[in-house]
Scaffold this motif. Structure first.
Motif, mmCIF file in Angstrom:
data_model
loop_
_atom_site.group_PDB
_atom_site.id
_atom_site.type_symbol
_atom_site.label_atom_id
_atom_site.label_comp_id
_atom_site.label_asym_id
_atom_site.label_seq_id
_atom_site.Cartn_x
_atom_site.Cartn_y
_atom_site.Cartn_z
ATOM 1 N N LYS A 173 29.919 -12.650 21.721
ATOM 2 C CA LYS A 173 28.518 -13.351 21.436
ATOM 3 C C LYS A 173 27.640 -11.852 21.667
ATOM 4 O O LYS A 173 26.656 -11.764 21.005
ATOM 5 C CB LYS A 173 28.251 -14.142 22.550
ATOM 6 C CG LYS A 173 28.754 -15.549 22.050
ATOM 7 C CD LYS A 173 28.483 -16.510 23.191
ATOM 8 C CE LYS A 173 29.208 -17.874 23.288
ATOM 9 N NZ LYS A 173 29.044 -18.621 21.957
ATOM 10 N N GLN A 190 28.453 -8.864 21.205
ATOM 11 C CA GLN A 190 28.540 -7.994 20.088
ATOM 12 C C GLN A 190 27.848 -8.463 18.901
ATOM 13 O O GLN A 190 27.223 -7.492 18.312
ATOM 14 C CB GLN A 190 30.225 -7.735 19.696
ATOM 15 C CG GLN A 190 30.291 -6.732 18.713
ATOM 16 C CD GLN A 190 31.752 -6.447 18.570
ATOM 17 O OE1 GLN A 190 32.706 -6.924 19.179
ATOM 18 N NE2 GLN A 190 32.124 -5.477 17.453
ATOM 19 N N ASP A 191 27.868 -9.655 18.741
ATOM 20 C CA ASP A 191 27.201 -10.327 17.619
ATOM 21 C C ASP A 191 25.602 -10.084 17.848
ATOM 22 O O ASP A 191 24.865 -9.690 16.896
ATOM 23 C CB ASP A 191 27.443 -11.820 17.525
ATOM 24 C CG ASP A 191 28.661 -11.993 16.911
ATOM 25 O OD1 ASP A 191 29.236 -11.138 16.161
ATOM 26 O OD2 ASP A 191 29.077 -13.227 17.111
ATOM 27 N N THR A 247 24.939 -6.163 17.217
ATOM 28 C CA THR A 247 25.023 -5.957 15.823
ATOM 29 C C THR A 247 23.815 -6.204 15.076
ATOM 30 O O THR A 247 23.137 -5.800 14.240
ATOM 31 C CB THR A 247 26.356 -6.645 15.196
ATOM 32 O OG1 THR A 247 27.530 -6.149 15.923
ATOM 33 C CG2 THR A 247 26.600 -6.268 13.757
ATOM 34 N N SER A 248 23.568 -7.615 15.177
ATOM 35 C CA SER A 248 22.304 -8.287 14.738
ATOM 36 C C SER A 248 20.946 -7.359 15.064
ATOM 37 O O SER A 248 20.154 -6.854 14.086
ATOM 38 C CB SER A 248 21.939 -9.717 15.105
ATOM 39 O OG SER A 248 20.897 -10.155 14.504
#
Length: 75
Positions: free
Chosen positions: A18, A20-21, A24-25
Motif C-alpha cells: 500500500k 509503495q502504491d 508511486t502515485s
C-alpha cells in the motif's frame, strides 16, 4: 491509522504494498505536474528532470483549485 479505525490487521507485506502504491502515485502526480508546468528552457526540457519540490507545490495547488471548483467556490 486506517487499520486502527477499521479494526483491521494488515501484514507487513500489505502495508509495504500500500505504501509503495501511494508513493508511486505521488511521484507520478508530481512528475506529471513538473513536466507540464515546468518553466525550464526549451534546451533543458527532456534532458533534466523538473524539480519534484516545485512540482509537488504545483500539484497541490491544482488539487486545491479543483476541489474549490467542484464545491462551487470559484471566483
Amino acid at each position: 491509522m486506517a487499520q486502527n479505525s477499521q479494526h483491521l490487521q494488515w501484514t507487513n507485506a500489505e502495508v509495504n504494498a500500500k505504501l509503495q502504491d501511494i508513493m508511486t502515485s505521488c511521484y507520478n502526480i508530481c512528475a506529471g505536474a513538473g513536466a507540464r508546468w515546468s518553466n525550464d528552457t526549451p534546451e533543458l526540457q527532456g534532458k533534466v528532470a523538473p524539480s519534484l519540490l516545485a512540482s509537488a507545490n504545483v500539484a497541490g495547488f491544482i488539487q486545491v483549485a479543483d476541489a474549490m471548483r467542484a464545491q462551487g467556490d470559484w471566483w
